[in-house]
Write an enzyme that holds these catalytic residues in place. Sequence first.
Site: not given
Length: 292
Positions: A161-162
């Site tokens: 989850d960037s």
Amino acid sequence: MDAMKKGWFSEIGDLWPGMVQSLQVNEVLLDEKSKLQSIQVLDTKHHGRALILDGVIQCTEFDEFSYQEMISFLPLCSHPNPRKVLIIGGGDGGVAREVVKHPGVQEVVQVEIDQGVVDASKKHLPNMSCGFDHPKMTLHIEDGFAYMGQHHQEFDVIITDSSDPEGPAESLFGEKYFELMKSALRPGGIVCSQGETVWTCMHLVHKMVSDCSRHFPSTAYAYASVPTYPTGQIGFVLGSLDPKIDFRDPSKVFTSEEMEKMDLKYYNENVHRAAFALPTFVQKKLSPFLKK
């Protein structure tokens, strides 16, 4: 252009040229800089509280659940037995909140590079940061790229989850990162990474799917609707070490009672299947790399 002007915050970025997403702001709850990036939390007129990193909207209370549920349950429900999960990034806690809900998940390890994001979420976004407090969870504040290289065949699912590929998250978008994830997976493992939007970032989507396909025998691209992201859409790049997997066919289908207990608002079996139905122009662009 000013990002904050006359009571409105505007997200201005090179990845979505010629357009902005604006939110009307009641109050600035937090405006500070960590060692890595600027962090803002805004109380908005319609979308609840919004987390902003380096001028880019990461989530709002209004629609964050669609992204958090999809990046979590697309890979989790594609894996037959996702016992141990690694989350890279996700400092707001939303993905952790969703992953720990899955009844088959026994252990979750999260690696977030910026303590400032975690602290901001714990103070201002408790409905998301509650994921950090679950007994299944272990949180490490360090570089996810480096952490990955120290762990071999340890995880069933890895979720990245960037933020966008600028600043602290840049290393999470290259081919080397997919290679590292592959080495950290158990046999049959699955990865799922934030995959940008095809409407303004097709070049990035194409590269990520191509890079993923070089290391995973099964590769897929899915997408979900998130109104406060540029173009209202966000994608997910998935890869599996199982060459026989069909991502469109979930291994785990929740009952109505399970979904109610988990408080799922967006994800369901039909949405899972539909997420992989790509528009023709996307299919043509990505078809050389999509398997199953």
